[in-house]
Scaffold this active site. Structure first.
Site, short mmCIF file in Angstrom:
data_model
loop_
_atom_site.label_atom_id
_atom_site.label_comp_id
_atom_site.label_asym_id
_atom_site.label_seq_id
_atom_site.Cartn_x
_atom_site.Cartn_y
_atom_site.Cartn_z
N GLY A 1 0.82 -1.22 0.00
CA GLY A 1 0.00 0.00 0.00
C GLY A 1 0.84 1.26 0.00
N CYS A 2 1.89 1.26 0.81
CA CYS A 2 2.74 2.45 0.92
C CYS A 2 3.54 2.68 -0.36
CB CYS A 2 3.67 2.33 2.12
SG CYS A 2 2.74 2.23 3.67
N THR A 3 3.94 1.60 -1.01
CA THR A 3 4.66 1.73 -2.28
C THR A 3 3.71 2.28 -3.35
OG1 THR A 3 6.18 -0.05 -1.70
CG2 THR A 3 5.97 0.48 -4.04
#
Length: 151
Positions: A45-47
């Site tokens: 998700g953060c990527t």
């Protein structure tokens, strides 16, 4: 207490992704800014979120805004994350969670996951939008829409 729309972004200083001291007053109060808190470098998700901000970064710059990502990852982790995904914006290392606490960003999933919250502030450092959602890629269009309204 969490920062809300209408609040001024508080002053903070911390290490950036190359280990330099970053002072919030160098940007906040001078130009519109998107500050996004995210859980962890190199997670799916953060990527996706970081790469979406990367892909739209020129749109933010063209409007005179800066994007800053903040997580509790180390300076080294941030530098590798930036290199791997060619991220053009600043990542700040909030390893002691001081900035997260200053903003009042809560944890999600029963306190297991650091919150994912995006703040958009105008050129005076006044918060115009707070977007709190675990849905990583929804932050970018919301932030861009608000920047377009305030510049």
């Amino acid at each position: 207490m969490a920062l809300q729309v209408g609040d001024k972004i508080p002053h903070f200083s911390v290490k950036d992704n190359v280990g330099n001291d970053f002072n919030s007053e160098s940007i906040i109060g001078k130009k519109a800014v998107v500050i996004y808190f995210y859980p962890k470098d190199n997670t799916p998700g953060c990527t996706a979120q970081a790469c979406s901000f990367r892909d739209q970064y020129q749109d933010f710059k063209d409007l005179g805004a800066e994007v800053i990502g903040i997580s509790s990852d180390s300076v080294t982790s941030h530098e590798k994350f930036i290199q791997k995904y060619k991220l053009p914006f600043i990542l700040l290392s909030d390893s002691d969670k001081k900035i997260r606490n200053l903003f009042g960003v809560k944890t999600n999933l029963f306190g297991l996951l650091p919150g994912r919250v995006t703040y958009v502030a105008d050129q005076n450092g006044i918060i115009q939008m707070v977007f709190d959602s675990l849905s990583a890629t929804k932050h970018i269009p919301k932030a861009l829409e608000m920047i377009k309204k305030i510049v």
